[in-house]
Write a protein that holds these residues in place. Sequence first.
Motif, PDB file in Angstrom:
ATOM      1  N   THR A 625       0.831  -1.202   0.000  1.00  0.00           N
ATOM      2  CA  THR A 625       0.000   0.000   0.000  1.00  0.00           C
ATOM      3  C   THR A 625       0.868   1.255   0.000  1.00  0.00           C
ATOM      4  N   ALA A 626       0.229   2.373  -0.321  1.00  0.00           N
ATOM      5  CA  ALA A 626       0.938   3.653  -0.367  1.00  0.00           C
ATOM      6  C   ALA A 626       1.124   4.265   1.008  1.00  0.00           C
ATOM      7  N   TRP A 627       0.455   3.722   2.038  1.00  0.00           N
ATOM      8  CA  TRP A 627       0.562   4.311   3.375  1.00  0.00           C
ATOM      9  C   TRP A 627       1.605   3.604   4.253  1.00  0.00           C
ATOM     10  N   GLN A 628       2.477   2.798   3.646  1.00  0.00           N
ATOM     11  CA  GLN A 628       3.546   2.125   4.372  1.00  0.00           C
ATOM     12  C   GLN A 628       4.897   2.693   3.946  1.00  0.00           C
ATOM     13  N   SER A 629       5.817   2.758   4.877  1.00  0.00           N
ATOM     14  CA  SER A 629       7.132   3.312   4.533  1.00  0.00           C
ATOM     15  C   SER A 629       8.179   2.841   5.527  1.00  0.00           C
ATOM     16  N   VAL A 630       9.455   3.021   5.136  1.00  0.00           N
ATOM     17  CA  VAL A 630      10.598   2.810   6.023  1.00  0.00           C
ATOM     18  C   VAL A 630      11.012   4.171   6.563  1.00  0.00           C
ATOM     19  N   SER A 631      10.972   4.319   7.874  1.00  0.00           N
ATOM     20  CA  SER A 631      11.402   5.581   8.479  1.00  0.00           C
ATOM     21  C   SER A 631      12.917   5.642   8.615  1.00  0.00           C
ATOM     22  N   SER A 632      13.514   4.534   8.975  1.00  0.00           N
ATOM     23  CA  SER A 632      14.971   4.442   9.100  1.00  0.00           C
ATOM     24  C   SER A 632      15.349   2.973   9.072  1.00  0.00           C
ATOM     25  N   GLY A 633      16.629   2.695   8.798  1.00  0.00           N
ATOM     26  CA  GLY A 633      17.075   1.313   8.747  1.00  0.00           C
ATOM     27  C   GLY A 633      18.519   1.178   9.171  1.00  0.00           C
ATOM     28  N   TRP A 634      18.946  -0.045   9.432  1.00  0.00           N
ATOM     29  CA  TRP A 634      20.310  -0.297   9.867  1.00  0.00           C
ATOM     30  C   TRP A 634      20.802  -1.629   9.304  1.00  0.00           C
ATOM     31  N   SER A 635      22.103  -1.806   9.395  1.00  0.00           N
ATOM     32  CA  SER A 635      22.795  -3.003   8.881  1.00  0.00           C
ATOM     33  C   SER A 635      22.644  -3.148   7.381  1.00  0.00           C
ATOM     34  N   GLY A 636      22.310  -2.069   6.696  1.00  0.00           N
ATOM     35  CA  GLY A 636      22.184  -2.055   5.253  1.00  0.00           C
ATOM     36  C   GLY A 636      21.921  -0.633   4.802  1.00  0.00           C
ATOM     37  N   ASN A 637      22.017  -0.407   3.512  1.00  0.00           N
ATOM     38  CA  ASN A 637      21.742   0.912   2.942  1.00  0.00           C
ATOM     39  C   ASN A 637      20.318   0.901   2.403  1.00  0.00           C
ATOM     40  N   TRP A 638      19.413   1.608   3.098  1.00  0.00           N
ATOM     41  CA  TRP A 638      17.983   1.551   2.808  1.00  0.00           C
ATOM     42  C   TRP A 638      17.558   2.740   1.952  1.00  0.00           C
ATOM     43  N   THR A 639      16.823   2.471   0.887  1.00  0.00           N
ATOM     44  CA  THR A 639      16.218   3.532   0.085  1.00  0.00           C
ATOM     45  C   THR A 639      14.793   3.114  -0.273  1.00  0.00           C
ATOM     46  N   GLN A 640      13.918   4.121  -0.399  1.00  0.00           N
ATOM     47  CA  GLN A 640      12.540   3.856  -0.813  1.00  0.00           C
ATOM     48  C   GLN A 640      12.156   4.835  -1.899  1.00  0.00           C
ATOM     49  N   ASN A 641      11.575   4.324  -2.970  1.00  0.00           N
ATOM     50  CA  ASN A 641      11.097   5.131  -4.077  1.00  0.00           C
ATOM     51  C   ASN A 641       9.658   4.729  -4.348  1.00  0.00           C
ATOM     52  N   GLY A 642       8.715   5.598  -3.977  1.00  0.00           N
ATOM     53  CA  GLY A 642       7.310   5.213  -4.044  1.00  0.00           C
ATOM     54  C   GLY A 642       7.054   4.110  -3.041  1.00  0.00           C
ATOM     55  N   THR A 643       6.570   2.971  -3.518  1.00  0.00           N
ATOM     56  CA  THR A 643       6.364   1.819  -2.629  1.00  0.00           C
ATOM     57  C   THR A 643       7.495   0.803  -2.734  1.00  0.00           C
ATOM     58  N   SER A 644       8.486   1.087  -3.567  1.00  0.00           N
ATOM     59  CA  SER A 644       9.594   0.155  -3.805  1.00  0.00           C
ATOM     60  C   SER A 644      10.728   0.408  -2.815  1.00  0.00           C
ATOM     61  N   VAL A 645      11.177  -0.653  -2.151  1.00  0.00           N
ATOM     62  CA  VAL A 645      12.239  -0.559  -1.148  1.00  0.00           C
ATOM     63  C   VAL A 645      13.442  -1.386  -1.613  1.00  0.00           C
ATOM     64  N   THR A 646      14.626  -0.796  -1.494  1.00  0.00           N
ATOM     65  CA  THR A 646      15.866  -1.477  -1.845  1.00  0.00           C
ATOM     66  C   THR A 646      16.835  -1.383  -0.675  1.00  0.00           C
ATOM     67  N   VAL A 647      17.477  -2.492  -0.348  1.00  0.00           N
ATOM     68  CA  VAL A 647      18.492  -2.540   0.704  1.00  0.00           C
ATOM     69  C   VAL A 647      19.749  -3.158   0.102  1.00  0.00           C
ATOM     70  N   THR A 648      20.871  -2.495   0.258  1.00  0.00           N
ATOM     71  CA  THR A 648      22.135  -3.060  -0.217  1.00  0.00           C
ATOM     72  C   THR A 648      23.027  -3.377   0.975  1.00  0.00           C
TER      73      THR A 648
END
Length: 690
Positions: A625-648
Amino acid sequence: MSTLRIARPALALLTGAAVAAQLLTGVPAASADTPADTAPVSVTVNTRAGLATASDTAVGANHAIWDSNLGTNETADLLKAAGVKMLRYPGGSYADIYHWKTHTAPGGYVAPGTDFDTFMSGAKRTGAQPIIIANYGTGSAQEAADWVEYANVTKKYGVKYWEIGNENYGNGHYGADWEADDHADKSPAEYARNVVAYSDAMKAVDPTIKIGAVLTAPANWPDGIVAAGDQATWNDTVLSIAASKIDFVILHWYPPHNDVADVLTKTAHIPDMIHLVRGQIAKHAGARAADIGIAMTEINSGIAYNTQPAALFAADAYAGLMEQGVFTVDWWNVHNGIGTISTVAGHTDYGDFGMLSSAGCTGDVCEPPFNTPFAPYHAISMVSAFARPGDRFVRAATDEPLVAAHAVRRTNGDLAVLLINRDPDGEHQVKIGYDGFTPAAEAPTVQTLTNGATSVSTGHGGTATTQTLPPYSLTTLVLNPAAATTGAPAAPGQPTASDVTDKTATISWPVAAPGASPVAKYEIHRQKGAVTEQLGETPGTSLTVRNLVPGTRYTVNVIARDTAGRVSWASPPLTFTTGTPAKSSCSVRLRDTNDWGNGYVGSVDITNTGTAAVDGWTLHFTWPTAWQSVSSGWSGNWTQNGTSVTVTSTPDNGKLAPGASTSVGFVGAYSGPNVLPAAFTLNGALCTAE
């Protein structure tokens, strides 16, 4: 956690409802008037995308023992005129202090003429079924069983639906304590154990009754919270103990909101809310899950209570819940009492949760004469005329966020369409397209409720395909088919899914009764909004559909087509979710480890289940859904674009030998039902989700 506010009934010492909402007033920011050359809003109605059938108790309301007009003929007749088919008694939190034998509620006000027999007389005059709340907070299983005996054995009232308590999670266990509860143990486990005891005692008197247990609505306090000393949330705990003894679950919904415009968007949460509750029921009830219904026994906008925005919310919410199969939606309240005065959309709002005026005054401002209908009353009456018992909801959608649409098909072949213009200032032209239905050429019957109107207008106007929606309005069209629908096969029965994998599912259904010609084949259609795509067809009653997307929720209908080409109405809907590969080069486990109601700490475990070492990884998933998000993250590099989340990966955890694991974490936020993602890829490979 959202601020808790309480519905304050007139002359009441205890609250009638816990409202997880911020009670703000005011007019949403004005939008510019719609220019004459603006493209019309596109509305699509698809009768091949069948949803739930409207139940005979769908449109309901709450009565309370502090309302001295609870049983009057005038009140009953107004409720009957609005199409109310279920009435809840004895009134919210009062239920947990009310003793029916003595007609007393220690600590609260009980008005004259509000005893159980008077209520039942009014319900009979209204033509509504009763739903009764047994006293859990200060009562006992024996007291509840005695009430069943009096109601159904002595008086032969035939009261079918019985709730065990009201908002019992508000007993202090989670920190807020508006609900009376004399039990030393205030945990959900103790409530569930008592539900079992109440059910056994009450059904020993009348085994035909239906027992309901209180749950929390997803994304509404205290959903998601595990209190001190508990092993799980309220819902999981209650269902794990009591699922075998109940027939329905109880939700209350006062959507948290920022302002008037915001609360009108909250109806978008309904499909995911009900999906999550059904998932919780399925998890604990097993084979009984399909037999456990969902009741929304309290609902209110919590803002702009008596004015047009509340009417728009009511119509949208009732229709949205009904099309998801909720068997009753009960407005809080019939009469409630004057509150804070404000001006909303150019009209006086009395801060009154009631459908009907209580004629109260604050200072020199008084409500209209007693029993004057407020805007939500008119909206609820429109819903009852729009979706009658037995009507089948079908998919309707628009391409404009300020315009909502719902539709039902009727057994006589007619189609009804409900259009909601949430724009406070601009009218909207709409162009309506139909799939699976051809409307007659004549002008449709049109019902309209406009901002400030004191009644619903009925007439004929526009066409089946073009309408003009006034600002802040409700419009219902009733359309006849262009040709008779006789001779078509009957709709297939409820489909089921089996052998669901990541890419396939076997869909089965009962044989459809033929019409004038034999059934030639069945078609399986997937719903994608108001558009459908055919997944396959067969002359039999089972089909394995293939090439499905892993970790995806599917809703499908089955349609019968006969040898003459006539097509049935759609079957009831079937919803299932595909899994992920049983074997993969990676596995992922996402857990909600600490939830506080609108956010949580998430943990993601990543395992290399392949035969080759991984040197640097990229994890990807998409929020449902559009009302979910990552506020912060750890042990990885977190990015969010729209509803898509990527962790490296980081230099510390990028190397994973075969069988090795690593964990990353994040703080998640949500402002609606928190449906967790079901599919993950690692370096482009689809992982097994645990």
